[in-house]
Design an enzyme around this catalytic site. Structure first.
Site, mmCIF file in Angstrom:
data_model
loop_
_atom_site.group_PDB
_atom_site.id
_atom_site.type_symbol
_atom_site.label_atom_id
_atom_site.label_comp_id
_atom_site.label_asym_id
_atom_site.label_seq_id
_atom_site.Cartn_x
_atom_site.Cartn_y
_atom_site.Cartn_z
ATOM 1 N N ARG A 80 -6.908 1.118 -44.742
ATOM 2 C CA ARG A 80 -7.359 0.078 -43.828
ATOM 3 C C ARG A 80 -8.117 -1.005 -44.593
ATOM 4 O O ARG A 80 -8.749 -0.739 -45.607
ATOM 5 C CB ARG A 80 -8.268 0.663 -42.731
ATOM 6 N N TYR A 208 0.527 -0.294 -43.476
ATOM 7 C CA TYR A 208 -0.134 0.994 -43.662
ATOM 8 C C TYR A 208 -0.984 1.442 -42.475
ATOM 9 O O TYR A 208 -1.797 0.666 -41.949
ATOM 10 C CB TYR A 208 -1.037 0.945 -44.912
ATOM 11 N N LYS A 217 -5.987 2.910 -34.283
ATOM 12 C CA LYS A 217 -7.342 2.354 -34.308
ATOM 13 C C LYS A 217 -7.426 1.033 -33.530
ATOM 14 O O LYS A 217 -8.420 0.767 -32.849
ATOM 15 C CB LYS A 217 -7.826 2.179 -35.752
ATOM 16 N N HIS A 237 -14.146 7.817 -31.982
ATOM 17 C CA HIS A 237 -13.482 8.322 -33.195
ATOM 18 C C HIS A 237 -13.846 9.803 -33.356
ATOM 19 O O HIS A 237 -14.643 10.158 -34.220
ATOM 20 C CB HIS A 237 -13.966 7.494 -34.394
ATOM 21 N N SER A 259 -14.181 8.302 -41.282
ATOM 22 C CA SER A 259 -12.864 8.514 -41.878
ATOM 23 C C SER A 259 -12.973 9.394 -43.123
ATOM 24 O O SER A 259 -13.863 9.201 -43.954
ATOM 25 C CB SER A 259 -12.254 7.166 -42.251
ATOM 26 N N CYS A 261 -13.865 12.469 -43.392
ATOM 27 C CA CYS A 261 -15.076 13.298 -43.424
ATOM 28 C C CYS A 261 -14.916 14.604 -42.656
ATOM 29 O O CYS A 261 -15.913 15.213 -42.257
ATOM 30 C CB CYS A 261 -16.271 12.503 -42.913
ATOM 31 N N ASP A 286 -8.504 12.921 -34.111
ATOM 32 C CA ASP A 286 -9.005 11.617 -34.581
ATOM 33 C C ASP A 286 -9.648 10.770 -33.482
ATOM 34 O O ASP A 286 -10.597 10.061 -33.761
ATOM 35 C CB ASP A 286 -7.854 10.832 -35.225
ATOM 36 N N ARG A 375 -1.220 10.467 -47.091
ATOM 37 C CA ARG A 375 -1.280 11.024 -45.731
ATOM 38 C C ARG A 375 0.006 11.762 -45.387
ATOM 39 O O ARG A 375 1.051 11.544 -45.984
ATOM 40 C CB ARG A 375 -1.449 9.875 -44.726
HETATM 41 P P1 GTP Z 1 -9.459 10.460 -41.084
HETATM 42 O O1 GTP Z 1 -8.057 10.898 -40.787
HETATM 43 O O2 GTP Z 1 -9.528 9.447 -42.164
HETATM 44 O O3 GTP Z 1 -10.187 10.002 -39.865
HETATM 45 O O4 GTP Z 1 -10.215 11.736 -41.755
HETATM 46 P P2 GTP Z 1 -10.792 13.108 -41.164
HETATM 47 O O5 GTP Z 1 -12.149 12.897 -40.621
HETATM 48 O O6 GTP Z 1 -9.787 13.748 -40.263
HETATM 49 O O7 GTP Z 1 -10.968 13.987 -42.500
HETATM 50 P P3 GTP Z 1 -10.153 15.262 -43.020
HETATM 51 O O8 GTP Z 1 -10.324 16.462 -42.140
HETATM 52 O O9 GTP Z 1 -8.768 14.854 -43.316
HETATM 53 O O10 GTP Z 1 -10.937 15.563 -44.382
HETATM 54 C C1 GTP Z 1 -11.062 14.590 -45.395
HETATM 55 C C2 GTP Z 1 -11.369 15.255 -46.708
HETATM 56 O O11 GTP Z 1 -12.572 16.001 -46.606
HETATM 57 C C3 GTP Z 1 -10.282 16.237 -47.160
HETATM 58 O O12 GTP Z 1 -10.064 16.093 -48.539
HETATM 59 C C4 GTP Z 1 -10.863 17.579 -46.829
HETATM 60 O O13 GTP Z 1 -10.377 18.601 -47.693
HETATM 61 C C5 GTP Z 1 -12.372 17.356 -47.006
HETATM 62 N N1 GTP Z 1 -13.165 18.236 -46.115
HETATM 63 C C6 GTP Z 1 -12.952 18.485 -44.801
HETATM 64 N N2 GTP Z 1 -13.850 19.383 -44.317
HETATM 65 C C7 GTP Z 1 -14.651 19.708 -45.350
HETATM 66 C C8 GTP Z 1 -15.785 20.595 -45.490
HETATM 67 O O14 GTP Z 1 -16.208 21.273 -44.550
HETATM 68 N N3 GTP Z 1 -16.385 20.651 -46.713
HETATM 69 C C9 GTP Z 1 -15.913 19.915 -47.781
HETATM 70 N N4 GTP Z 1 -16.540 20.033 -48.939
HETATM 71 N N5 GTP Z 1 -14.845 19.080 -47.691
HETATM 72 C C10 GTP Z 1 -14.231 18.974 -46.500
HETATM 73 C C1 SPV Z 2 -9.114 6.606 -40.545
HETATM 74 O O1 SPV Z 2 -9.208 5.825 -41.495
HETATM 75 O O2 SPV Z 2 -10.096 6.927 -39.828
HETATM 76 C C2 SPV Z 2 -7.805 7.214 -40.229
HETATM 77 C C3 SPV Z 2 -6.619 6.703 -40.920
HETATM 78 O O3 SPV Z 2 -7.729 8.078 -39.366
HETATM 79 S S1 SPV Z 2 -6.058 5.179 -40.268
HETATM 80 O O4 SPV Z 2 -4.938 5.430 -39.380
HETATM 81 O O5 SPV Z 2 -5.605 4.361 -41.402
HETATM 82 O O6 SPV Z 2 -7.126 4.549 -39.531
HETATM 83 MN MN MN Z 3 -9.807 8.464 -38.425
#
Ligand code: GTP
Ligand code: SPV
Ligand code: MN
Length: 590
Positions: A80, A208, A217, A237, A259, A261, A286, A375
């Site tokens: 983004r 993207y 979003k 979110h 994002s 996290c 999400d 992704r």
């Molecule tokens: P968006 O799709 O961008 O909104 O991200 P999200 O909030 O869904 O994050 P996601 O669950 O994909 O995790 C992002 C990164 O953080 C990945 O590389 C995970 O492996 C890592 N991660 C997720 N949960 C944990 C955790 O509890 N501890 C640690 N150390 N890393 C984590």
């Molecule tokens: C984020 O960035 O919080 C995502 C990926 O979930 S995107 O669709 O690019 O916003």
């Molecule tokens: Mn997101």
């Protein structure tokens, strides 16, 4: 130029408003063809075949990854672009200091110039979609016009796309208009503009994720948050997950983490072996649309129907459900490849990369093999933990709201807000290290209230006021909590094991909501004593656990002062009740 009146007869129930809009866009963008999407599997297969032939998709190993494909984006178009994303309201103050702003007339003029003739030689796809279950009163529809077949494929997975959505639009009349073109993918000719009053979006120059899949979003957060304010609900979110405890009771929680996290991971968590009897059901990973219900509780639907998940870090030990889910019918973007033509990324747990995300032979001197924001796009129905309640038109009742951020210091593993108004301050105070999900520096702590900094379609001051007023409509409000899975030691090692073990924290949260768990009262809220958490089978140094469950008043006094300065940025739009909450926190901190 062809005429949009050539709507396929199978889609005869198209509203005149949609047709008129498609015609006017076609006259301006001059496509060589117009394709009205019906969302059928045959249509998706034909689009994949076309992209394969053009070399824009690559089939992965058919034995181990059947019906899986790799797309490589333009190397400059991998995340983004927050600095190029605008909220275009007549008055700048309504967009607020949290958004880039442009006057609507100027933004339209600038975007219309970019779109002029931009689809010559291309196909204009009309993508009708419904955000939320097709029969839910809480769902909202939109139409995205795009010249990218890759976007159509993604929208087909991420939304209820096609005929049923078009029929609902025909019945309802209103829909969000999203106009998208990849343009020349020139970062200097790239903008994502939102017109909340007009329920419309114009996005140019990126193909993207959140820049281009306009249902996500742009619609489901920026436009929807604006609509939600006028209609008395919240567009957030947040993941939504159901947790069945060993006694057989299921509770749902919604969690806002910025994002990259941890939302997808928590949404499909696998309980640790030492917590038998727990089951986890994913409603969404999400976005949550939250409505005060007639019973005084808060109810949530997931407007999406698939996952656009972060690949790096997804492995059998961290996220087994996702790891299993993405072995068929999955579209990968910007991952690496093994020499066996399987997808690969850092943290996958086995194998090794042969080709990097740019298509070059892998060389570790070039950095990670997969892009850090690579992704997977996959339908929710392939998720082994998919909740049947995710299709429920009324949604699921929410027992707890959980805010969180990625903070190597300060924020403890978990704490509970004193009440709703304090919880709004806790949410507004979220700060987190930036990640690869947006372009720009990574690892910089910034304020990200409610994980909505990049996604709120209006002034955060008004948004916090709206949160306060939604709370006043709830006779049975969910508890509000804050978590931090990302505390690190001086060497950068995570202090908490995370992933499945996060259930230990969630279990305490649910027990607090049920009035069953003990806690220590601290100035920032209620924290578990180490003995209040289920730590059976957890190998963690007691000193480390004590450290991540402690509150350092000195550091929190600075944090509260910084929060006061942040609130000042919003001037008189920052609710007085929030300032009072901050003053009360400062008094408790001494
Ligand atoms: P968006 O799709 O961008 O909104 O991200 P999200 O909030 O869904 O994050 P996601 O669950 O994909 O995790 C992002 C990164 O953080 C990945 O590389 C995970 O492996 C890592 N991660 C997720 N949960 C944990 C955790 O509890 N501890 C640690 N150390 N890393 C984590
Ligand atoms: C984020 O960035 O919080 C995502 C990926 O979930 S995107 O669709 O690019 O916003
Ligand atoms: Mn997101």
């Amino acid at each position: 130029m062809v005429s949009a009146s050539s709507v396929p007869s199978a889609l005869a129930s198209v509203s005149a408003e949609v047709t008129a809009w498609v015609n006017s866009v076609a006259q301006h963008t001059l496509p060589s063809q117009i394709h009205w999407c019906d969302g059928s599997e045959a249509e998706m297969a034909a689009l994949r075949a076309q992209l394969l032939e053009q070399g824009d998709l690559q089939a992965l190993n058919p034995e181990t990854f059947p019906d899986c494909f790799l797309a490589r984006s333009h190397p400059s178009d991998v995340a983004r672009v927050e600095h190029l994303t605008f909220i275009c309201t007549p008055h700048q103050v309504d967009a607020g200091p949290n958004n880039n702003w442009m006057a609507p007339a100027d933004a339209h003029a600038q975007m219309d110039a970019l779109f002029a003739g931009c689809m010559q030689g291309r196909t204009l796809y009309v993508v009708p979609y419904c955000m939320g279950p097709i029969d839910s009163p809480y769902s909202r529809c939109g139409v995205e016009i795009t010249d990218s077949a890759y976007v159509v494929l993604n929208m087909g997975i991420m939304t209820r796309m096609g005929r049923a959505a078009l029929e609902r639009i025909g019945r309802e009349g209103s829909f969000v208009r999203g106009l998208h073109s990849t343009g020349e993918l020139d970062p200097n000719r790239r903008f994502i503009m939102h017109f909340p009053e007009e329920l419309s979006i114009k996005s140019f120059g990126s193909g993207y994720g959140g820049n281009a899949l306009l249902g996500k979003k742009c619609h489901a957060l920026r436009i929807a948050s604006y609509q939600a304010r006028t209609e008395g609900w919240l567009a957030e979110h947040m993941l939504i997950v159901g947790l069945k405890n060993p006694q057989g009771e299921t509770h749902y929680i919604a969690c806002a983490f910025p994002s990259a996290c941890g939302k997808t991971n928590l949404a499909m968590l696998i309980p640790p072996d030492t917590m038998p009897g727990w089951e986890v059901f994913t409603v969404g990973d999400d976005i949550a649309w939250l409505h005060p219900g007639p019973d005084g509780r808060l109810w949530a639907i997931n407007p999406e129907s698939g996952y656009f998940g972060v690949a790096p870090g997804t492995g059998p030990k961290t996220n087994r459900n996702a790891y299993d889910m993405i072995r068929k019918d999955t579209l990968f973007t910007n991952v690496a490849l093994t020499d066996n033509n399987e997808p690969w990324w850092e943290g996958i747990g086995s194998g090794e990369p042969a080709i990097d995300w740019l298509g070059r032979p892998f060389d570790k001197a070039n950095g990670p093999s997969a892009h850090p924001n690579s992704r997977f796009t996959v339908s929710a129905v392939h998720n082994p933990s998919y909740a049947t309640e995710a299709e429920s038109p009324r949604g699921v009742p929410i027992s707890a709201l959980v805010f969180g951020g990625r903070r190597r210091e300060l924020a403890p593993l978990v704490y509970q807000a004193r009440d709703w108004a304090h919880g709004v301050l806790v949410g507004a105070s979220v700060a987190s290290e930036t990640t690869a999900a947006a372009t720009g520096a990574v690892g910089v702590v910034r304020r990200d209230p409610m994980a909505m900094k990049p996604f709120c379609g209006y002034n955060f001051g008004d948004y916090w006021q709206h949160w306060l007023s939604v709370g006043s409509k709830l006779s049975k409000p969910p508890g509000i909590f804050h978590v931090n899975w990302f505390r690190q030691d001086a060497g950068g090692k995570f202090l908490w094991p995370g992933f499945g073990d996060n259930l230990r924290v969630i279990s305490w949260i649910l027990d607090r909501c049920a009035g069953k768990a003990a806690a220590q009262e601290t100035p920032i809220g209620y924290l578990p004593n180490p003995s209040d958490l289920d730590t059976s089978g957890l190998h963690i140094d007691p000193a480390v656990l004590a450290e991540i469950l402690s509150v350092k008043p000195e550091a929190w006094r600075s944090e509260a002062a910084a929060m006061g300065e942040y609130l000042d940025e919003f001037g008189e739009r920052a609710p007085a009740a929030l300032r009072q909450q901050l003053q009360a926190l400062q008094q408790r901190l001494g």
